[in-house]
Design a protein around this motif. Structure first.
Motif, mmCIF file in Angstrom:
data_model
loop_
_atom_site.group_PDB
_atom_site.id
_atom_site.type_symbol
_atom_site.label_atom_id
_atom_site.label_comp_id
_atom_site.label_asym_id
_atom_site.label_seq_id
_atom_site.Cartn_x
_atom_site.Cartn_y
_atom_site.Cartn_z
ATOM 1 N N ARG A 228 0.814 -1.216 0.000
ATOM 2 C CA ARG A 228 0.000 0.000 0.000
ATOM 3 C C ARG A 228 0.849 1.269 0.000
ATOM 4 N NH1 ARG A 228 -4.801 -1.997 4.127
ATOM 5 N NH2 ARG A 228 -5.798 -3.362 2.617
ATOM 6 N N PHE B 68 -0.602 9.733 2.486
ATOM 7 C CA PHE B 68 0.557 8.892 2.196
ATOM 8 C C PHE B 68 1.769 9.355 2.999
ATOM 9 C CE2 PHE B 68 -1.656 7.407 -1.649
ATOM 10 C CZ PHE B 68 -1.359 6.060 -1.558
ATOM 11 N N GLU C 29 -12.532 3.125 -1.950
ATOM 12 C CA GLU C 29 -11.647 2.166 -2.612
ATOM 13 C C GLU C 29 -10.257 2.769 -2.750
ATOM 14 O OE1 GLU C 29 -13.474 0.318 -5.937
ATOM 15 O OE2 GLU C 29 -11.562 -0.395 -6.740
ATOM 16 N N GLN C 30 -10.249 4.048 -3.117
ATOM 17 C CA GLN C 30 -8.978 4.743 -3.272
ATOM 18 C C GLN C 30 -8.265 4.887 -1.926
ATOM 19 O OE1 GLN C 30 -8.508 7.246 -6.537
ATOM 20 N NE2 GLN C 30 -6.549 6.331 -6.052
ATOM 21 N N ILE C 31 -9.045 5.201 -0.896
ATOM 22 C CA ILE C 31 -8.459 5.382 0.436
ATOM 23 C C ILE C 31 -7.914 4.054 0.959
ATOM 24 C CG2 ILE C 31 -9.003 5.969 2.837
ATOM 25 C CD1 ILE C 31 -9.665 8.414 1.640
ATOM 26 N N ASN C 32 -8.636 2.975 0.669
ATOM 27 C CA ASN C 32 -8.247 1.690 1.226
ATOM 28 C C ASN C 32 -6.926 1.171 0.685
ATOM 29 O OD1 ASN C 32 -10.383 1.533 2.930
ATOM 30 N ND2 ASN C 32 -11.630 0.238 1.619
ATOM 31 N N VAL C 33 -6.505 1.619 -0.490
ATOM 32 C CA VAL C 33 -5.211 1.156 -0.993
ATOM 33 C C VAL C 33 -4.074 2.029 -0.485
ATOM 34 C CG1 VAL C 33 -6.191 0.150 -3.073
ATOM 35 C CG2 VAL C 33 -5.306 2.463 -3.148
ATOM 36 N N THR C 34 -4.406 3.039 0.318
ATOM 37 C CA THR C 34 -3.337 3.855 0.882
ATOM 38 C C THR C 34 -2.910 3.249 2.218
ATOM 39 O OG1 THR C 34 -4.741 5.274 2.214
ATOM 40 C CG2 THR C 34 -4.459 5.889 -0.091
ATOM 41 N N PRO C 35 -1.729 3.626 2.700
ATOM 42 C CA PRO C 35 -1.265 3.025 3.967
ATOM 43 C C PRO C 35 -1.969 3.593 5.198
ATOM 44 C CG PRO C 35 0.385 4.512 3.060
ATOM 45 C CD PRO C 35 -0.697 4.444 2.058
#
Lengths: 300, 373
Positions: A74, A103, B212-218
Motif C-alpha cells: 500500500r 501517504f 476504494e482509493q483510500i483503502n489502498v493507501t497506507p
C-alpha cells in the motif's frame, strides 16, 4: 520490483472471476491487460492493490508478498480505479494535498513526478473536482495516484469514457512516466491502445489467452487475413457468413476481415462467389492482422 | 496525528460545502425543538364539555359554574336528557359530560351525600384519564364548599374527620410540561443528527468510490475512523449547546445542575451514537440503506426511551430491553442534571453503563470495518 502472479484464482460465489492467472511484469515495463468488460480485469486489479484476497495462488507487487506484506504494498503502489473516485466537492489542490497527506508526504516533496501532468490542470486548481471535464478529472486522478512516488502504478481502464484527443495525451503521459522507471499495469478494452504497451496480456472470462509484445502477438495470427469490400456492406456480411469455407468474418471499419478455412485458399474463388451473390465492386486483398483480429481469433 | 487532523479538516470543508446538508444540521433541529416542545404536551385543554342538569337548583348550577370557570373546559351545551348527551358523545361532538340527577340538592341536604354521573370519551385512554382527573377535582372542590354550607350547628359536634393530602411537586413545581419535555427533545436532536450523519458519512465514500482509493493507501483504520467521526462529535456538542441556549431563552427551562457534568456525559454519549453510525455504515452499501436502518433504530429508541411514556409502565421484558437504549440513559441523565441538580455520584451508575456501551459499540464498529472489499 515488478509484479509476479502465480496461479491466482478468485471466485464470487459460483462465478469464477479469475482462474489460474500467472504472468510477470518486469520492472519499468508498461504492461497492458486487454479484454472486454467482465473479463476479470478489475478483480485482478483489486487483488493486486490488496483490496481483495485471492482464493488461491501467490503474487508479489514491487517485491512484496500480496498477503504478508500488504502494508508495504500500500505504501508503494498507486491505484487509479476505473470509476472517478476523488472528492467531487474538494478542489483540485485539496484533493492532491489530501492524498499526499495520507501517504505521509507533501505535494512539494514529490512535485517533480507529477509536474508534467499537473501543470496542465494547475490553472484550475481552485476548481472543485466535480466541475472538471473528463480529461481533466483523469489528469487529476493520475496526479493523486502518483503523488507518493509509487514504484508500481495500477490504472484500471483509465481512458474509458474519455475523448480521443485526451486518450492520446494520456498515453503520451504514460510513456513519459515509464521513462522515470515506474512499473505500469494498465487495463483497457480498446485494442488500439494495446499497441502502445511493451507487452500485453489478452484476458477473457477470467483466463489469460496470450501474453506477448503487441508485435509478436500479431505474428501469432494463424491464417492469412483478407480485407474484403463491396458496394453493399450488409449483403456482403451475410454472403460471407453463408460461404461454406469461411473461418471468420468480422466487420472492421470500411472492410470485412475475412479468413478462410482452406489451406490453399484462392481469393478469386471468393470473388466469383460474391459476384454470383449479386455484389458489385468486390475487392479482396491481403492485410496484416491487428491485435483485435488476434483477440477475436483467440477468443473464438 | 497530522493525517487525522487533515482528514478532520477535509470533513469540515465537505460538510460546510454541502449546501443541502447545512440547514439539515443546524436549522432543522432548532425548528424541531421549538415545534416539538410546544406540541408534545400531556396537558389537555379545550375539553368540549356538556351537561345534563335535571335538578335545576342553586347547587347544581353552582357546580356547572365551576366548570365554566375552569380554563380546561369549553362548555358547549346543556342537554335535556341523558340520551341526547350520550348521542353527542357518540358523534364526537363533546369529549365528556356530567349528569346531575333529579333532587340533587334536596338529597344532598338530607343525606349529606349524593353522586353525579361522569361520562368520558375514552378512545384515547391517556386523555380520558386526564379529563377524568380534572372533572373529579372540580367536583371534589365544589363538594367541600357546599358541605361546609350544609353543616348545621347541631352537626358541629360530630365534625367529620377528613384526611387531606396536599401534593407538592418537586423539581418541577408547576408541573410544566415544557420543563419536562425540552431536555428530552434536546436528547433526540443530538442523537438523531449525529447518528444519521455518521451513518451516512462513510457509506457515502463507498458510494462515490473514494473509499476504494483510500483503502489502498497506507492510512491506518483508527486514523481514518477518528478523522471521519470527530467532526460529528463536534457537531453533536454544538447542537447540545444551541439547544441549551434555546431551552433557556425560549422555554425558560431551569438548569439547576452542573453544566460541566452534562458536557462530560454528552461527550461519552455521542461516542455511543457515532459507534452505531459507523457500525451501520459498515454493513450497508448505499446511503439509502444506511438511512433506513438508522431510522429503524431511532424510532425504537425514541419510543422506548421514557421520553413520551414512562419506562416504569412498560412490561417487564420491554423494561429490560430499554437497558440497551442509549437514549434512555441520556434522557434520564439530562433530566436529573437540568431539573434535579444531581451530582457526579448520582449519575455515575448510568454514566458508567453509557461508557461501557461506548466501548463495546466502537470496538464492534472498528472490528467490522474492513479495508478490503
Amino acid at each position: 520490483m515488478g509484479i509476479t502472479l502465480d496461479k491466482i484464482s478468485k471466485s464470487y460465489g459460483k462465478i469464477k472471476a479469475l482462474s489460474n492467472i500467472s504472468f510477470n511484469v518486469k520492472p519499468g515495463e508498461l504492461f497492458g491487460l486487454i479484454g472486454p468488460d467482465g473479463a476479470g480485469k478489475t478483480t485482478l486489479f483489486r487483488i493486486l492493490t490488496t483490496l481483495l484476497i485471492p482464493d488461491e495462488g501467490v503474487a508479489t507487487v514491487a517485491g512484496y508478498d500480496l498477503v504478508k506484506d500488504y502494508k508495504n504494498i500500500r505504501n508503494n503502489v498507486g491505484y487509479m480505479p476505473g470509476k472517478f473516485s476523488l472528492y467531487q466537492d474538494l478542489t483540485i489542490e485539496e484533493n492532491l494535498h489530501f492524498f499526499a497527506t495520507i501517504f505521509g508526504t507533501t505535494v512539494e516533496e514529490n512535485y517533480q513526478i507529477i509536474k508534467d501532468i499537473y501543470v496542465q490542470i494547475e490553472p484550475f486548481k481552485h476548481r472543485r473536482a466535480g466541475k472538471l471535464s473528463g480529461g481533466m478529472k483523469q489528469k487529476l486522478a493520475l496526479s493523486c495516484a502518483l503523488i507518493h512516488k509509487p514504484k508500481v502504478l495500477f490504472l484500471d481502464e483509465p481512458t474509458t469514457g474519455v475523448d480521443p484527443v485526451s486518450r492520446k495525451e494520456f498515453w503520451e503521459m504514460l510513456k513519459r512516466l515509464q521513462q522515470t522507471g515506474i512499473t505500469i499495469l494498465v487495463s483497457t478494452p480498446y485494442m488500439d491502445e494495446a499497441a502502445l504497451c511493451d507487452r500485453i496480456a489478452l484476458i477473457q472470462h477470467g483466463k489469460i489467452l496470450e501474453i506477448d509484445s503487441p508485435k509478436m502477438i500479431v505474428k501469432h495470427y494463424p491464417k492469412p487475413l483478407y480485407n474484403v469490400k463491396a458496394h453493399n456492406m450488409y449483403l456482403l456480411i451475410n454472403s460471407l457468413n453463408h460461404y461454406e469455407h469461411k473461418h471468420s468474418v468480422y466487420p472492421f471499419g470500411e472492410f470485412i476481415h475475412y479468413t478462410d478455412s482452406r489451406k490453399d485458399f484462392n481469393p478469386d474463388d471468393l470473388k466469383n462467389y460474391l459476384e454470383h451473390e449479386n455484389l458489385f465492386h468486390v475487392e479482396i486483398e491481403t492485410t496484416t492482422p491487428t491485435i483485435e483480429d488476434t483477440f477475436m481469433e483467440l477468443a473464438k | 496525528m497530522k493525517i487525522i487532523l487533515y482528514i478532520i479538516k477535509k470533513e469540515f470543508k465537505q460538510i460546510f460545502r454541502n449546501k443541502g446538508m447545512l440547514p439539515i444540521i443546524f436549522i432543522l433541529p432548532i425548528l424541531q425543538l421549538v415545534i416539538l416542545s410546544n406540541a408534545a404536551t400531556y396537558e389537555i385543554k379545550n375539553i368540549t364539555f356538556g351537561y345534563v342538569d335535571l335538578d335545576n337548583t342553586k347547587t347544581s348550577r353552582g357546580l356547572i359554574e365551576k366548570f365554566e370557570a375552569s380554563n380546561y373546559f369549553n362548555i358547549s351545551n346543556r342537554f335535556s336528557s341523558e340520551k341526547e348527551a350520550s348521542n353527542n358523545l357518540l358523534k364526537g361532538a363533546i369529549d365528556a359530560y356530567i349528569y346531575i340527577p333529579n333532587y340533587f340538592e334536596r338529597d344532598l341536604q338530607k343525606h349529606k351525600i349524593n353522586s353525579v354521573g361522569v361520562y368520558v370519551d375514552a378512545i384515547d385512554g391517556a386523555a380520558a384519564g386526564v379529563i377524568n382527573v380534572y372533572i373529579t377535582q372540580i367536583i371534589q372542590n365544589y363538594s367541600r364548599t357546599i358541605t361546609a354550607d350544609f353543616i348545621q350547628v347541631s352537626d358541629a359536634v360530630q365534625k367529620p374527620n377528613i384526611v387531606d393530602s396536599i401534593p407538592l411537586f418537586w423539581y418541577n413545581q408547576t408541573l410544566n410540561y415544557k420543563t419536562f419535555m425540552v431536555p428530552g427533545i434536546l436528547v433526540l436532536l443530538v442523537t438523531m443528527i449525529t447518528l444519521f450523519l455518521s451513518g451516512m458519512n462513510i457509506v457515502r465514500e463507498k458510494e462515490i468510490g473514494t473509499l476504494e482509493q483510500i483503502n489502498v493507501t497506507p492510512i491506518k483504520k483508527h486514523q481514518f475512523i477518528i478523522g471521519k467521526l470527530f467532526p460529528f462529535w463536534v457537531i453533536g456538542m454544538g447542537l447540545l449547546t444551541i439547544g441549551l441556549i434555546l431551552a433557556k431563552i425560549i422555554f425558560n427551562v431551569p438548569f439547576v445542575g452542573n453544566l460541566v457534568l452534562l458536557y462530560g456525559y454528552t461527550s461519552v454519549y455521542i461516542l455511543v451514537v457515532l459507534g452505531m453510525g459507523l457500525f451501520i455504515s459498515n454493513f450497508t452499501d448505499t446511503q439509502q440503506q444506511a438511512m433506513f436502518i438508522a431510522w429503524f433504530f431511532i424510532v425504537i429508541f425514541i419510543l422506548m426511551s421514557g421520553l413520551f411514556t414512562p419506562i416504569e409502565s412498560m412490561p417487564q421484558w420491554a423494561q429490560w430491553l430499554t437497558e440497551f437504549n442509549p437514549i434512555r440513559y441520556f434522557v434520564e441523565i439530562i433530566r436529573m442534571l437540568m431539573l434535579k441538580g444531581s451530582g457526579f455520584m448520582d449519575i455515575l451508575p448510568l454514566a458508567l453503563k453509557t461508557l461501557a456501551y461506548a466501548v463495546v459499540m466502537n470496538a464492534l464498529a472498528v472490528w467490522s470495518y474492513k479495508k478490503t472489499i
